[in-house]
Enzyme design. Structure first.
Site, PDB file in Angstrom:
ATOM      1  N   HIS A  74      -6.744  -5.204   5.699  1.00 25.45           N
ATOM      2  CA  HIS A  74      -7.232  -5.988   4.548  1.00 25.45           C
ATOM      3  C   HIS A  74      -6.345  -7.218   4.414  1.00 25.45           C
ATOM      4  CE1 HIS A  74      -9.201  -6.312   0.469  1.00 25.45           C
ATOM      5  NE2 HIS A  74      -8.183  -7.153   0.343  1.00 25.45           N
ATOM      6  N   ASP A 291      -3.206  -7.200   1.783  1.00 29.91           N
ATOM      7  CA  ASP A 291      -3.916  -8.192   0.969  1.00 29.91           C
ATOM      8  C   ASP A 291      -3.306  -9.573   1.191  1.00 29.91           C
ATOM      9  OD1 ASP A 291      -5.961  -8.984  -0.710  1.00 29.91           O
ATOM     10  OD2 ASP A 291      -4.878  -8.526  -2.571  1.00 29.91           O
TER      11      ASP A 291
END
Length: 395
Positions: A74, A291
């Protein structure tokens, strides 16, 4: 699944690399061994290897620890943000950022901004990273429902675009579209069938916000008989009620993904891993992701943004080292969450491990876990702590 052959401006690069005398964690502890890589594959792991190959590079790793390359599932490779207007769009990442923290495989995602951050741009960046030397895939769409796709449907994205492994959506977030359980189930059904036709597993990768209700929605969907393997919530450690719900979801056979590059409801993300295991979660069903290059906005009680930062890409490395050094977790277990577990979770059996047939990704560390070398798809990208292969426009 190593993706495309390594090339530089269209010229394919062939490599043969023998790493000698390393203590190999595959991530299981194999002891002192040699690792032979030819092109983008590991072709032998054993002691006293002595292959006769043209242009073979030999790297003496005596006193070093060898691990798989890290897999970040991610990461905002094209940048995120935009919640505060055009000036708050976070920048696109560059190759050396990944190499400097041992990340050799990524899944790119889009975020809140579905107006200026296009999905074709995400695909182009993923392909650029492949060309520059790492393994890269993507989720189509962003926070939005209905899905923003490359083609006319989710199923066609999965079938026609090799890099697409699933769909991203946001649930339980004030920036999400708030689809109903039936609408989410319809997306999941298209992901499942489209992936079946494409010969993939197919995932709905879910940005989990702080508003309650997402996991109750999953329970409703599971009660209809839908397979849990396609439902993949992330950001599961940011707030306590989400973490507790994610733990129960994981006990039913799901996966828990904890973000290492932003806020956490514990002192640090490594502690969330320890807590989840202590609550009965199968350690092989825990993954970490950064992230990276996403925005880290701060909102007041009215939902107004009052501050903004950029998520780092080195969180997986930092939290893995923290698990080993501070939490005293065995090395072979601490490595799971950013290597083998991620490969297994995504169905990439050649990723996140050091074994014959695996993608030729590896990191070399000193005994006190300072990163010295990174190999991506058989090519030395960091040498003696210096990034020696950079992105096209970094040179």
């Amino acid at each position: 699944t190593c993706a495309l052959p390594i090339s530089r401006f269209g010229e394919e690069i062939m490599t043969a690399l023998l790493i000698k005398n390393a203590r190999v964690f595959a991530p299981q502890d194999l002891g002192k061994n040699d690792v032979l890589m030819v092109n983008d594959r590991i072709v032998a792991v054993g002691q006293n290897l002595a292959p006769q190959l043209p242009d073979l590079e030999i790297l003496d790793a005596s006193g070093k620890i060898l691990t798989p390359g890290f897999f970040d599932q991610h990461i905002h490779v094209t940048g995120g943000g935009g919640e505060g207007g055009p000036s708050t769009r976070t920048p696109e990442l560059v190759l050396s950022e990944l190499i400097s923290c041992g990340t050799t495989s990524v899944v790119g995602v889009s975020g809140t901004d579905y107006t200026t951050r296009s999905i074709p741009n995400l695909l182009a960046k993923v392909r650029a990273l492949q060309t520059e030397g790492v393994s890269a895939w993507m989720y189509t769409s962003n926070y939005k429902y209905p899905a923003t796709t490359l083609t006319d449907s989710i199923a066609n994205d999965l079938f026609f675009v090799p890099e697409v492994i699933g769909v991203k959506i946001a649930l339980g977030d004030h920036r999400s579209s708030f689809p109903t359980a039936q609408q989410v189930l319809a997306v999941l059904a298209e992901v499942r069938v489209g992936a079946m036709i494409a010969g993939k597993t197919g995932f709905l990768h879910i940005h989990t916000g702080n508003i309650p209700g997402a996991f109750e929605m999953y329970d409703e969907i599971l009660a209809k008989g839908f397979p849990i393997k396609h439902i993949r919530p992330t950001h599961c450690g940011r707030i306590r009620h989400v973490f507790d719900s994610a733990v129960e979801f994981c006990k039913k056979g799901g996966w828990i993904d904890i973000t290492t590059g932003a806020s956490c409801c514990f002192d640090h993300p490594a502690q969330a891993v320890i807590e989840a295991i202590g609550m009965g979660v199968d350690p092989t069903h825990i993954t970490l992701s950064t992230d990276g290059h996403g925005s880290v906005p701060r909102f007041n009680e009215k939902g107004e943004m009052v501050g903004l930062g950029v998520g780092g890409v080195d969180g997986n490395l930092k939290e893995t080292i923290r698990l080993i050094s501070d939490c005293k977790m065995p090395i072979e277990q601490a490595l799971l969450f950013t290597t083998k577990n991620v490969g297994d979770a995504l169905g990439f059996k050649d990723q996140g491990r050091v074994e014959v047939g695996a993608c030729a990704n590896a990191c070399l560390f000193t005994e006190d876990f300072n990163l010295t070398h990174v190999v991506a798809r058989g090519r030395v990208m960091m040498r003696d702590g210096e990034v020696v292969v950079k992105g096209t426009f970094e040179i």
